[in-house]
Design an enzyme around this catalytic site. Structure first.
Site, mmCIF file in Angstrom:
data_model
loop_
_atom_site.group_PDB
_atom_site.id
_atom_site.type_symbol
_atom_site.label_atom_id
_atom_site.label_comp_id
_atom_site.label_asym_id
_atom_site.label_seq_id
_atom_site.Cartn_x
_atom_site.Cartn_y
_atom_site.Cartn_z
ATOM 1 N N ARG A 80 0.848 -1.197 0.000
ATOM 2 C CA ARG A 80 0.000 0.000 0.000
ATOM 3 C C ARG A 80 0.889 1.254 0.000
ATOM 4 O O ARG A 80 1.916 1.274 0.689
ATOM 5 C CB ARG A 80 -0.893 0.013 1.234
ATOM 6 N N HIS A 83 -0.083 3.194 4.834
ATOM 7 C CA HIS A 83 -0.685 2.132 5.649
ATOM 8 C C HIS A 83 -0.238 0.744 5.181
ATOM 9 O O HIS A 83 -1.014 -0.210 5.204
ATOM 10 C CB HIS A 83 -2.220 2.207 5.628
ATOM 11 N N ARG A 120 -8.944 -3.763 9.720
ATOM 12 C CA ARG A 120 -7.478 -3.733 9.554
ATOM 13 C C ARG A 120 -6.918 -2.506 10.271
ATOM 14 O O ARG A 120 -7.375 -1.386 10.059
ATOM 15 C CB ARG A 120 -7.091 -3.707 8.073
ATOM 16 N N ASN A 156 -8.917 6.644 11.302
ATOM 17 C CA ASN A 156 -7.632 6.624 12.005
ATOM 18 C C ASN A 156 -7.880 6.626 13.509
ATOM 19 O O ASN A 156 -9.015 6.802 13.956
ATOM 20 C CB ASN A 156 -6.804 7.865 11.638
ATOM 21 N N PHE A 169 -2.306 15.739 -0.327
ATOM 22 C CA PHE A 169 -1.965 14.432 0.242
ATOM 23 C C PHE A 169 -0.657 13.869 -0.316
ATOM 24 O O PHE A 169 0.220 13.442 0.448
ATOM 25 C CB PHE A 169 -3.130 13.449 0.042
ATOM 26 N N HIS A 347 -12.413 1.448 1.079
ATOM 27 C CA HIS A 347 -12.696 2.646 0.283
ATOM 28 C C HIS A 347 -13.791 3.459 0.978
ATOM 29 O O HIS A 347 -14.884 2.929 1.203
ATOM 30 C CB HIS A 347 -13.155 2.195 -1.110
ATOM 31 N N ARG A 366 -10.417 11.642 -1.354
ATOM 32 C CA ARG A 366 -10.255 10.226 -1.022
ATOM 33 C C ARG A 366 -11.171 9.367 -1.883
ATOM 34 O O ARG A 366 -10.843 8.233 -2.208
ATOM 35 C CB ARG A 366 -10.595 9.990 0.458
ATOM 36 N N TYR A 370 -8.994 5.689 -3.563
ATOM 37 C CA TYR A 370 -8.932 4.312 -3.042
ATOM 38 C C TYR A 370 -9.150 3.247 -4.108
ATOM 39 O O TYR A 370 -8.411 2.259 -4.175
ATOM 40 C CB TYR A 370 -9.894 4.143 -1.858
ATOM 41 N N ARG A 377 -2.397 -1.885 -7.055
ATOM 42 C CA ARG A 377 -1.931 -2.755 -5.972
ATOM 43 C C ARG A 377 -2.419 -4.191 -6.159
ATOM 44 O O ARG A 377 -1.682 -5.149 -5.915
ATOM 45 C CB ARG A 377 -2.471 -2.201 -4.643
HETATM 46 FE FE1 HDD Z 1 -6.097 7.093 3.262
HETATM 47 C C1 HDD Z 1 -5.188 3.880 2.838
HETATM 48 C C2 HDD Z 1 -7.233 6.394 6.430
HETATM 49 C C3 HDD Z 1 -6.709 10.453 3.812
HETATM 50 C C4 HDD Z 1 -5.326 7.751 0.054
HETATM 51 N N1 HDD Z 1 -6.183 5.461 4.411
HETATM 52 C C5 HDD Z 1 -5.747 4.221 4.058
HETATM 53 C C6 HDD Z 1 -5.970 3.307 5.141
HETATM 54 C C7 HDD Z 1 -6.540 4.017 6.153
HETATM 55 C C8 HDD Z 1 -6.682 5.373 5.690
HETATM 56 C C9 HDD Z 1 -6.945 3.499 7.515
HETATM 57 C C10 HDD Z 1 -5.589 1.843 5.143
HETATM 58 C C11 HDD Z 1 -6.742 0.978 4.744
HETATM 59 C C12 HDD Z 1 -6.333 -0.474 4.822
HETATM 60 O O1 HDD Z 1 -6.119 -0.942 5.948
HETATM 61 O O2 HDD Z 1 -6.203 -1.084 3.776
HETATM 62 N N2 HDD Z 1 -6.759 8.210 4.832
HETATM 63 C C13 HDD Z 1 -7.256 7.715 6.002
HETATM 64 C C14 HDD Z 1 -7.839 8.797 6.776
HETATM 65 C C15 HDD Z 1 -7.675 9.941 6.036
HETATM 66 C C16 HDD Z 1 -7.014 9.564 4.811
HETATM 67 C C17 HDD Z 1 -8.512 8.638 8.125
HETATM 68 C C18 HDD Z 1 -8.094 11.335 6.344
HETATM 69 C C19 HDD Z 1 -9.006 11.665 7.183
HETATM 70 N N3 HDD Z 1 -5.998 8.794 2.150
HETATM 71 C C20 HDD Z 1 -6.325 10.067 2.548
HETATM 72 C C21 HDD Z 1 -6.243 10.966 1.417
HETATM 73 C C22 HDD Z 1 -5.861 10.202 0.340
HETATM 74 C C23 HDD Z 1 -5.717 8.845 0.827
HETATM 75 C C24 HDD Z 1 -6.548 12.443 1.461
HETATM 76 C C25 HDD Z 1 -5.645 10.595 -1.090
HETATM 77 C C26 HDD Z 1 -6.131 11.615 -1.677
HETATM 78 N N4 HDD Z 1 -5.316 6.022 1.732
HETATM 79 C C27 HDD Z 1 -5.128 6.483 0.488
HETATM 80 C C28 HDD Z 1 -4.664 5.416 -0.489
HETATM 81 C C29 HDD Z 1 -4.649 4.147 0.422
HETATM 82 C C30 HDD Z 1 -5.058 4.701 1.770
HETATM 83 C C31 HDD Z 1 -3.411 5.723 -1.228
HETATM 84 C C32 HDD Z 1 -3.392 3.303 0.425
HETATM 85 C C33 HDD Z 1 -3.841 1.881 0.335
HETATM 86 C C34 HDD Z 1 -5.248 1.954 0.078
HETATM 87 O O3 HDD Z 1 -5.647 3.255 0.010
HETATM 88 O O4 HDD Z 1 -5.988 1.025 -0.088
HETATM 89 O O5 HDD Z 1 -5.563 5.300 -1.524
#
Ligand code: HDD
Length: 722
Positions: A80, A83, A120, A156, A169, A347, A366, A370, A377
């Protein structure tokens, strides 16, 4: 092909936590039977490749070798982007009472229904193989497998975020990840690029306060709160909207590690949190959280004094109380880490009817990211067919084909509208059923600008600071000092403390003191960054819920080390140990060697760990029983003395009985000769003469002290060289 209609009214009442398990079983395989190739051909010899003679070269013809090596070569998938390091568990969610007044979501109506979940937990910055106990935000992602589709609450353990708009981000993550030229440091924010970025982004200040607090060093995933962060909407059957903030409240309380302890655990057991969750579930100590909601009537959000679309703000619980509406229990470990924990795809846009988004610009971004990230991935658009991601309710559409497609869609029709598929009725109730977006009125120009209502960056950081206990404040100061001391460029350190001066002048001065920079200057920060010096009036000065300084209700699953050697006096601790076990704690006997130790009365006691394989950082509390020979032996053992010193430094409860008190001699503690009470010379250090003091009295004091978690205000901790 007919579409089954699903609405709260006709959602089967008895959804069950086992639905997902049954579905997963269909894809589960045991490692039994003869070895075959992937084509089913039996393999007679899995040890030798096909060669031109026993000492000759291997033949290209060896398709069995080629298949095996080829599969191995492709075993890894991209981790990922954030995370990457995580662990997960199955469980169920149950609502306490029907929530129809606020939301039509089917899974929030029936208190009898057990909704399967997969949860998770993760760190954010580190790679897949990084340590669990680094200073970082923790992810808390919950997938509810409901009868109306999968609902993901991707949150989170901190209720706010670093940035206000998703367009920042990639910058934030590039700044915190290892620096691009040398790929260092791993899983740490203590480096120049991170602090360079955040010191230029005053909106990150509130989240930084949380990230520098003990929230970023959880004792266990089981002892963490979770937050949906953004404001969402609940929509009821009448189409009425309420704003909602989601909370997860752990039944075991919210607790942290000491920083020195967290760093040591990272080396002693990099899997500390992963192991903790796994073992708790394995032993039947199922962790539980209650789902809480803060509900704000549409139209009343302005009374909060800040913009609820701004994800750097929170709604104090003393202003809008959290209503506890249901319970989540994690009761089953995954069967396969890769298939489940690694392949699960969360997502925030996986919604069910009755829940909708707000216009929070972080959330809006977001919603794109996702699905997009899963495609690279998980290797294509069909990741929803992976067993862990598959909905438990039927799903139909005309999306077709693509990499790794599993479903064999029958018939000639893969479009809509059509007349060729018999009985086709693809629209759910002519558009009034199923998911309905909330018809919010919008009349505004298209504009690439931040709302002025997002301009205040410090008032909630001050609220957080004011809500901390003195010890928590000390930890925050120490964390800022540590992180900024790792920053090589002095201007960055200066810029950061200048920003902190907007939170609290004393905080900024304390952080700056050992950093070799000038006195913090709030005006300089504002001038340099050109931000508007605008602060909202906080509706409350402080909020109890923002502090972690609250004892647990009990000591369930807390780990107590009992330090023993040959000659230990079993009578001093036998009943005490039983009382600890009855209270739900785990007791482990630590000795100089594995096997058994001989008690003073000639009995053999089985040893659980040695001092070298189970250091003090693996435990929450220590008990040193009496027994002259045992204590004499332990006093000669550096690891045993270190165990006590380190436990003291990490503010853990230490209880010493009879001669056992001598092991605390280096700390200057001694038993009073006429004492028949439990003595507590400094907080969390309990000394007792078990010959004079009732076992029950000692147990009561010990249990209450462990439930206090850590004694952060203990004397002279910094003087202890552990
Ligand atoms: Fe995110 C993963 C939580 C903002 C883009 N995010 C991811 C995961 C968590 C969060 C818990 C792991 C999920 C798992 O266990 O597979 N993210 C947050 C929270 C945010 C947040 C609480 C703000 C309040 N995230 C955020 C933004 C972006 C992303 C603003 C992009 C614009 N996040 C991602 C991602 C991930 C991710 C890159 C990486 C792996 C996945 O999504 O599946 O898309």
């Amino acid at each position: 092909m007919s579409q089954p209609k699903r609405s709260p009214a006709n959602t089967p009442k008895t959804s069950s936590g086992t639905d997902k398990q049954k579905q997963l079983l269909a894809s589960t395989a045991d490692a039994t039977g003869n070895l075959t190739t992937n084509q089913g051909l039996q393999i007679p010899d899995n040890h030798n490749s096909l060669k031109a003679g026993v000492r000759g070269p291997t033949l290209l013809e060896d398709f069995i070798l080629r298949e095996k090596i080829t599969h191995f070569d492709h075993e890894r998938i991209p981790e990922r982007a954030v995370h990457a390091r995580g662990t997960a568990a199955h469980g169920y969610f149950k609502v306490y009472k029907p929530m129809g007044q606020y939301t039509s979501a089917g899974f929030l109506q029936d208190p009898e229904a057990e909704i399967p979940v997969f949860v998770r937990f993760s760190t954010v910055a580190g790679s897949r193989g990084s340590a669990d106990t680094v200073r970082d935000v923790r992810g808390f992602a919950v997938k509810f497998y409901t009868n109306e589709g999968n609902y993901d609450l991707v949150g989170n353990n901190i209720p706010v975020f670093f940035i206000q708009d998703a367009i920042k981000f990639p910058d934030l993550i590039h700044a915190v990840k290892p620096e691009p030229h040398n790929d260092m440091p791993q899983a740490a924010s203590a480096h120049d690029t991170f602090w360079d970025f955040v010191s230029l982004m005053p909106e990150s200040t509130h989240m930084l306060m949380w990230a520098m607090s003990d929230r970023a060093l959880p004792r266990s995933y089981r002892m963490m709160e979770g937050f949906g962060v953004h404001t969402f909407r609940f929509i009821n059957a009448r189409g009425e909207s309420h704003f909602v903030k989601f909370h997860w409240k752990p039944k075991l309380g919210v607790h942290g590690l000491a920083w020195d302890e967290a760093q040591k655990i990272a080396g002693k057991d990099a899997d500390f949190h992963r192991r903790d969750l796994w073992e708790a579930i394995d032993q039947g100590n199922f962790p539980e959280w209650e789902l809480g909601v803060q509900i704000i009537e549409e139209g009343k959000e302005d009374k909060l004094g800040f913009d609820i679309l701004d994800p750097t703000k929170l709604i104090p619980e003393s202003v809008v109380p959290v209503q506890l509406i249901g319970k989540m229990v994690l009761n089953r470990n995954p069967d396969n880490f890769f298939a489940e924990t690694e392949q699960v795809a969360f997502h925030p846009g996986h919604l069910v009817p009755g829940i909708d988004f707000s216009n929070d610009p972080l959330l809006q971004g977001r919603l794109f990211s996702y699905t997009d990230t899963q495609i690279s991935r998980l290797g294509g658009a069909n990741f929803h067919e992976l067993p862990i991601n598959k909905a438990v309710c039927p799903f139909h559409n005309f999306q077709r084909d693509g990499m790794h497609r599993q479903t064999v869609n029958k018939g000639r029709v893969s479009y809509e509208p059509n007349t060729l598929a018999t009985g086709a009725e693809y629209r759910v109730d002519g558009g009034t059923q199923g998911f309905q977006s909330y018809p919010e009125q919008l009349e505004s120009p298209k504009i690439r600008r931040r709302s002025p209502s997002f301009d205040d960056h410090f008032s909630h950081a001050t609220l957080f600071w004011n809500s901390q206990s003195p010890a928590e404040k000390d930890h925050i100061v120490a964390a800022f000092r540590f992180e900024l001391s790792k920053v090589e460029v002095a201007e960055i350190r200066q810029r950061m403390v200048d920003n902190l001066a907007h939170v609290d002048a004393k905080l900024a001065a304390r952080v700056a003191a050992p950093l070799g920079i000038n006195t913090p200057d709030a005006k300089a920060a504002a001038g340099r960054l050109g931000f508007r010096e605008y602060r909202i009036e906080n509706t409350v000065e402080e909020d109890r819920a923002l502090s972690m300084a609250h004892p647990s209700e009990g000591i369930k699953t807390r780990k107590v080390a009992i330090l023993v050697a040959d000659g230990v006096d079993l009578l001093t601790f036998k009943r005490l140990q039983q009382e600890l076990l009855d209270a739900g704690a785990a007791c482990k006997l630590i000795a100089p060697q594995l096997g058994t130790v001989k008690t003073s009365s000639g009995k053999q006691l089985a040893v659980d760990h040695t001092f070298t394989n189970a250091p003090s950082v693996m435990f929450d509390a220590v008990l040193v029983p009496g027994g002259e020979a045992s204590v004499a032996a332990l006093s000669q053992l550096g690891d045993a003395v270190h165990f006590i010193l380190e436990s003291y430094k990490h503010c853990k409860t230490i209880c010493a009985l009879n001669e056992g008190v001598q092991l605390l001699g280096t700390l200057g503690f001694a038993l009073e000769s006429n004492g028949n009470q439990v003595m507590e010379p400094t907080t969390g250090v309990l000394l007792a003469d078990a010959r004079k003091t009732a076992d029950g009295q000692i147990a009561q004091a010990f249990i209450a002290s462990i439930a206090a978690h850590r004694h952060w205000d203990r004397l002279n901790v910094d003087a202890v060289p552990a």
